[in-house]
Design a protein around this motif. Sequence first.
Motif, PDB file in Angstrom:
ATOM      1  N   VAL A 199       0.860  -1.180   0.000  1.00 26.30           N
ATOM      2  CA  VAL A 199       0.000   0.000   0.000  1.00 26.30           C
ATOM      3  C   VAL A 199       0.897   1.231   0.000  1.00 26.30           C
ATOM      4  O   VAL A 199       2.106   1.127   0.157  1.00 26.30           O
ATOM      5  CB  VAL A 199      -0.944  -0.009   1.228  1.00 26.30           C
ATOM      6  N   ARG A 200       0.305   2.385  -0.149  1.00 27.40           N
ATOM      7  CA  ARG A 200       1.093   3.626  -0.138  1.00 27.40           C
ATOM      8  C   ARG A 200       0.942   4.329   1.204  1.00 27.40           C
ATOM      9  O   ARG A 200      -0.177   4.476   1.705  1.00 27.40           O
ATOM     10  CB  ARG A 200       0.633   4.551  -1.261  1.00 27.40           C
ATOM     11  N   ASP A 201       2.061   4.760   1.731  1.00 26.46           N
ATOM     12  CA  ASP A 201       2.037   5.569   2.944  1.00 26.46           C
ATOM     13  C   ASP A 201       1.314   6.875   2.617  1.00 26.46           C
ATOM     14  O   ASP A 201       1.611   7.527   1.602  1.00 26.46           O
ATOM     15  CB  ASP A 201       3.471   5.854   3.413  1.00 26.46           C
ATOM     16  N   TYR A 202       0.364   7.264   3.457  1.00 35.10           N
ATOM     17  CA  TYR A 202      -0.452   8.441   3.175  1.00 35.10           C
ATOM     18  C   TYR A 202       0.390   9.701   2.994  1.00 35.10           C
ATOM     19  O   TYR A 202       0.142  10.496   2.091  1.00 35.10           O
ATOM     20  CB  TYR A 202      -1.479   8.661   4.284  1.00 35.10           C
ATOM     21  N   PHE A 203       1.384   9.906   3.841  1.00 32.56           N
ATOM     22  CA  PHE A 203       2.149  11.157   3.795  1.00 32.56           C
ATOM     23  C   PHE A 203       3.216  11.183   2.709  1.00 32.56           C
ATOM     24  O   PHE A 203       3.370  12.190   2.018  1.00 32.56           O
ATOM     25  CB  PHE A 203       2.777  11.447   5.160  1.00 32.56           C
ATOM     26  N   SER A 204       3.957  10.104   2.531  1.00 35.36           N
ATOM     27  CA  SER A 204       5.060  10.121   1.562  1.00 35.36           C
ATOM     28  C   SER A 204       4.665   9.581   0.185  1.00 35.36           C
ATOM     29  O   SER A 204       5.330   9.874  -0.799  1.00 35.36           O
ATOM     30  CB  SER A 204       6.227   9.290   2.093  1.00 35.36           C
ATOM     31  N   GLY A 205       3.625   8.762   0.125  1.00 37.93           N
ATOM     32  CA  GLY A 205       3.249   8.123  -1.130  1.00 37.93           C
ATOM     33  C   GLY A 205       4.116   6.935  -1.479  1.00 37.93           C
ATOM     34  O   GLY A 205       3.920   6.291  -2.498  1.00 37.93           O
ATOM     35  N   GLU A 206       5.082   6.627  -0.619  1.00 43.37           N
ATOM     36  CA  GLU A 206       5.999   5.514  -0.871  1.00 43.37           C
ATOM     37  C   GLU A 206       5.315   4.180  -0.573  1.00 43.37           C
ATOM     38  O   GLU A 206       4.464   4.093   0.310  1.00 43.37           O
ATOM     39  CB  GLU A 206       7.261   5.648  -0.008  1.00 43.37           C
ATOM     40  N   PRO A 207       5.719   3.127  -1.294  1.00 41.20           N
ATOM     41  CA  PRO A 207       5.133   1.815  -1.022  1.00 41.20           C
ATOM     42  C   PRO A 207       5.590   1.281   0.339  1.00 41.20           C
ATOM     43  O   PRO A 207       6.760   1.430   0.705  1.00 41.20           O
ATOM     44  CB  PRO A 207       5.655   0.936  -2.160  1.00 41.20           C
TER      45      PRO A 207
END
Length: 187
Positions: free
Chosen positions: A111-119
């Motif tokens: 999933v993507r971290d909400y703040f960074s967008g990183e997987p």
Amino acid sequence: MKCLPRSWHWMLAVPVTCALILFQGAAHTAESGPAAALKSLSADGQMALSESDRCPVCAMFPARRPQTAAAMTLKSGETFYFCGNGCLLRTWLRPTVYLGKPQAEIDRLVVRDYFSGEPIDGRTATWVAGSDVVGPMGPAIIALGDAAQLATFKNRHGGKTVFTFDQVDDALWKTISHRDLPKEKTD
């Protein structure tokens, strides 16, 4: 040959559209399950979304909203992309319904971290439901890669239910979505 008045055109289009939707739905529920993504999830969790990839739950195109996309790989190497975290969690709970595969065949959840967008690994994320964040299917279920971000997220967006992946079950799903899951497929 006489043409139909314009008011009749929609009457012809509706049955054709419905037939196409039913045909697509029938193909989606075939014994073999939905088609896997064209490109696999990379070793570091990067999603390689293709325009033709479809969410196995709702049939949306994850590439149209890559910031909310999630991914699941099977032990066979097949990758499935989802429009959002809610569809991923539904599939985790009912993989025989949405993929035609048992849960034991699921390898990775990204999933993507909400703040960074990183997987991030969906199994280690801190999850939040009931915030003011809206995703492609309505109220979003958010994943945070760092539990220390929870206070910041809740201050900005609220959030009624905070949970970890090992707490995800039918009862939690009903609490956060207000809906029952479909019955499990049995052979």
